[in-house]
Design an enzyme around this catalytic site. Structure first.
Site, PDB file in Angstrom:
ATOM      1  N   VAL A   1      20.990  -1.483 -24.254  1.00 26.15           N
ATOM      2  CA  VAL A   1      20.219  -0.856 -23.186  1.00 26.15           C
ATOM      3  C   VAL A   1      18.729  -1.179 -23.338  1.00 26.15           C
ATOM      4  O   VAL A   1      18.152  -1.914 -22.543  1.00 26.15           O
ATOM      5  CB  VAL A   1      20.436   0.680 -23.173  1.00 26.15           C
ATOM      6  CG1 VAL A   1      19.591   1.332 -22.083  1.00 26.15           C
ATOM      7  CG2 VAL A   1      21.909   1.007 -22.977  1.00 26.15           C
ATOM      8  N   CYS A   2      18.127  -0.623 -24.377  1.00 27.19           N
ATOM      9  CA  CYS A   2      16.670  -0.718 -24.543  1.00 27.19           C
ATOM     10  C   CYS A   2      16.187  -2.134 -24.825  1.00 27.19           C
ATOM     11  O   CYS A   2      15.026  -2.456 -24.558  1.00 27.19           O
ATOM     12  CB  CYS A   2      16.221   0.221 -25.650  1.00 27.19           C
ATOM     13  SG  CYS A   2      16.677   1.937 -25.343  1.00 27.19           S
TER      14      CYS A   2
END
Length: 248
Positions: free
Chosen positions: A154-155
């Site tokens: 995600v990040c």
């Protein structure tokens, strides 16, 4: 026939001229006995064009990491920051909401990178969706992004995919990133690689930044290798002792 032959030769001459221009514009790397061709230069990471982006290395998120030992993850992140400091690579780090359950940024990161720039986000999951963060990257004038973070899927993956689409060259440092499972990390790496993002390790970034031992600061680079790979430090120590013994 002579005219036709001359016309046929023109594109070849043109290609040679372009290649000569590219070679002249390619930066030189001090300490190498052979300078790389433009293509070979572009094949590796150029620290003079790079920015290190550390994304959401927050102590709360560390508690959800299951694909890498958290102590190793933290140590690699610190080493990555020290490598960037030594190579003159700007560092930008961020958190989506440091006052929330994801927790504060790991304290040893700011200690290792005193010159780093912090950009707080306004809740955006992807740092590339935050205007202040992207402006900070653009202000460096550099087009190569080295990314690491928690979570990888995600990040790291979201801004990596977006930045790659926006024309940046992106490296994802997998062992300075962590995820909820090995499956999540593997899927993220495959997704990013398929998009042209280059998955690497901290040791890769160290070696591509260092590039040669034929440099005045070689001892400092050696200490970084020893910090990142303790076994290498043992090799250096045993070699040093052997050299001392040989001179007695």
């Amino acid at each position: 026939m002579a005219t036709a032959a001359a016309l046929l030769m023109q594109p070849v001459a043109g290609v040679g001229f372009v290649q000569a221009q590219e070679a002249a514009q390619t930066p030189t790397i001090p300490g190498l006995s052979r300078q790389p061709t433009p293509a070979a230069f572009d094949a590796l990471m150029d620290p003079n064009d790079a920015v290190l982006l550390l994304l959401d290395h927050q102590t709360g998120l560390f508690q959800t990491v299951n694909d890498i030992d958290v102590a190793t993850l933290r140590a690699n992140t610190v080493a990555l920051a020290k490598i960037a400091e030594q190579a003159g690579i700007p560092i930008i780090y961020t958190a989506s909401e440091p006052d929330g359950p994801n927790g504060p940024i790991m304290p040893e990161l700011t200690e290792a990178a005193p010159n780093a720039i912090y950009v707080g986000r306004k809740g955006e999951v992807s740092s590339w969706d935050n205007e202040d963060f992207v402006k900070a990257v653009e202000a460096t004038g550099r087009k190569t992004l080295i990314m690491a973070g928690v979570w990888t899927s995600v990040c790291v993956a979201f801004p990596a995919l977006q930045a790659q689409a926006d024309g940046y060259k992106v490296f994802a440092v997998m062992d300075a990133s962590g995820d909820v499972s090995k499956m999540a990390s593997d899927a993220a790496m495959l997704r990013m690689a398929n998009a042209g993002i280059q998955p690497v390790t901290t040791n890769t970034i160290l070696s591509e930044s260092h590039r040669t031992w034929n440099r005045e600061d070689a001892a400092t680079w050696g200490s970084l290798y020893g910090e990142l790979v303790p076994e290498y430090q043992a090799v250096a120590e045993s070699y040093g002792r052997a050299q001392e013994a040989a001179t007695k």
